[in-house]
Design an enzyme around this catalytic site. Structure first.
Site, short mmCIF file in Angstrom:
data_model
loop_
_atom_site.label_atom_id
_atom_site.label_comp_id
_atom_site.label_asym_id
_atom_site.label_seq_id
_atom_site.Cartn_x
_atom_site.Cartn_y
_atom_site.Cartn_z
N SER A 120 26.94 35.78 -31.99
CA SER A 120 26.16 35.89 -33.00
C SER A 120 24.77 35.07 -33.17
O SER A 120 24.47 34.61 -34.14
CB SER A 120 26.90 35.97 -34.48
OG SER A 120 28.17 36.77 -34.41
N ASN B 50 22.43 40.17 -23.12
CA ASN B 50 23.61 41.18 -22.88
C ASN B 50 23.58 42.60 -23.73
O ASN B 50 24.09 42.34 -24.76
CB ASN B 50 24.95 40.25 -22.72
CG ASN B 50 26.12 41.23 -22.49
OD1 ASN B 50 26.01 42.16 -21.75
ND2 ASN B 50 27.27 40.68 -22.64
N LYS C 17 25.52 44.73 -22.97
CA LYS C 17 26.74 45.46 -23.13
C LYS C 17 26.60 46.93 -22.54
O LYS C 17 25.89 47.29 -21.58
CB LYS C 17 27.61 45.39 -24.44
CG LYS C 17 27.54 43.72 -24.76
CD LYS C 17 28.24 43.28 -25.78
CE LYS C 17 28.29 41.94 -26.12
NZ LYS C 17 29.13 41.35 -27.33
N HIS D 56 33.38 37.82 -18.86
CA HIS D 56 33.07 38.22 -20.19
C HIS D 56 34.37 38.24 -21.17
O HIS D 56 35.45 39.11 -20.58
CB HIS D 56 32.01 39.18 -20.43
CG HIS D 56 31.35 39.17 -21.79
ND1 HIS D 56 32.09 39.78 -22.87
CD2 HIS D 56 30.34 38.73 -22.40
CE1 HIS D 56 31.44 39.59 -24.02
NE2 HIS D 56 30.23 39.05 -23.69
N GLU E 62 31.42 31.06 -25.04
CA GLU E 62 31.33 32.43 -25.96
C GLU E 62 32.96 32.41 -26.85
O GLU E 62 33.74 33.03 -26.54
CB GLU E 62 31.13 33.75 -25.38
CG GLU E 62 29.72 33.71 -24.90
CD GLU E 62 29.24 35.15 -24.74
OE1 GLU E 62 28.27 35.42 -25.49
OE2 GLU E 62 30.26 35.93 -24.15
N GLY F 196 30.02 39.19 -31.71
CA GLY F 196 29.61 40.53 -32.74
C GLY F 196 30.15 40.58 -33.99
O GLY F 196 30.39 41.60 -34.70
N GLU G 36 35.13 40.29 -23.37
CA GLU G 36 35.22 41.80 -23.36
C GLU G 36 35.73 42.17 -22.14
O GLU G 36 36.89 43.23 -22.37
CB GLU G 36 34.01 42.58 -23.75
CG GLU G 36 33.71 42.25 -25.26
CD GLU G 36 32.08 42.38 -25.47
OE1 GLU G 36 31.41 42.88 -24.66
OE2 GLU G 36 31.91 41.93 -26.42
P1 13P Z 1 26.69 39.17 -30.05
O1 13P Z 1 25.22 38.28 -29.89
O2 13P Z 1 26.64 40.42 -30.42
O3 13P Z 1 27.74 38.26 -30.92
O4 13P Z 1 27.34 39.19 -28.61
C1 13P Z 1 27.59 37.80 -27.99
C2 13P Z 1 28.11 38.18 -26.42
O5 13P Z 1 29.23 38.69 -26.19
C3 13P Z 1 27.02 38.08 -25.61
O6 13P Z 1 27.44 37.98 -24.04
#
Ligand code: 13P
Length: 252
Positions: free
Chosen positions: A212, A8, A10, A94, A166, A172, A96
């Site tokens: 992560s 992903n 993003k 997601h 997640e 992150g 976010e």
């Molecule tokens: P990270 O791997 O940067 O923690 O992000 C995870 C994520 O949100 C994947 O959709």
């Protein structure tokens, strides 16, 4: 069941960098017995597709979709538009998007259903906040999210849903959820699957972990029973690093 890894990106990489990423990734040695997808921004789908050519690995994925077929929906993108780029997988819900743009369980459910109708695999993201976990509400929150999202989704067919657990506190942050704790939540998710779709689907739906994940810890997840793969953010931004994640995901 085949393991799955989804990059992903993003909101990283417009068309120029996306094309370069795909060309670099295609030079890497990749395991055959795992499904690999890359979720790229809408504006980079064409460039990623062009750099992929006829290659089917990695599969092309999107990070969001709208549930209507077409119409006066300014700024939105439909499942059939994604199909024109050969998108076969799409992330929905997601955290976010839930937190930053107010995506609700109801919207996630409609998106997942519309994707399946178009033959695109929805990757339904769920997960609790740190505060919810500390209060012992993680299982309750995730159970409600999954129940709401899958009510109109089908467990069968080529676009069978994937659920991604997640936890928000692990995204992150460099603080991944321990595999044993992730497994516990995957079991909660599988209980909902059994309740909504029937017991025979309990272990038949792919449930993956995100938060992560990197080339050093991915093996711990993919070798845990009940964890069918990973959704990878930061560690997917460099094509060589993501290739390392892919190779580590299926130890020889
Ligand atoms: P990270 O791997 O940067 O923690 O992000 C995870 C994520 O949100 C994947 O959709």
């Amino acid at each position: 069941m085949r393991k799955v890894l989804i990059a992903n990106w993003k909101m990283y990489y417009g068309p120029v960098k996306a094309g370069a990423w795909v060309r670099a990734f295609r030079r890497e040695r990749l395991p055959k017995d795992i499904d690999i997808s890359i979720a790229v921004p809408f504006v980079s789908l064409a460039a990623a597709r062009a750099s992929l050519g006829r290659a089917t690995i990695p599969a092309l994925a999107a990070q969001d979709v709208f549930w209507e077929k077409e119409g006066a929906f300014t700024g939105e993108v439909s499942p059939s538009m994604l199909l024109e780029f050969g998108v076969s997988v799409c992330i929905v819900g997601h955290s976010e998007r839930r937190l930053l743009v107010g995506e609700t369980d109801e919207m996630v459910a409609k998106k997942a259903e519309a994707l399946q109708k178009a033959g695109i695999t929805p990757v339904i993201c769920v997960g609790e906040t740190e505060a919810q976990r500390k209060k012992g509400q993680a299982a309750k929150v995730v159970r409600a999210q999954v129940e709401a999202a899958i009510k109109d989704v089908k467990p069968d067919g080529k676009a069978a849903a994937i659920i991604a657990y997640e936890p928000i506190w692990a995204i992150g942050t460099g603080k991944p959820c321990r595999p044993v704790d992730a497994k516990e939540m995957h079991d909660v998710i599988r209980d909902v699957i059994a309740k909504v779709w029937g017991a025979r689907y309990r272990d038949d739906i792919r449930v993956i972990y995100g938060g992560s994940v990197n080339e050093r810890n991915v093996t711990e997840y993919t070798t845990t029973t009940g964890i069918d793969g990973a959704l990878v953010g930061s560690a997917s931004l460099d094509p060589r690093t993501f290739a390392l994640v892919c190779r580590a995901a299926v130890p020889a």
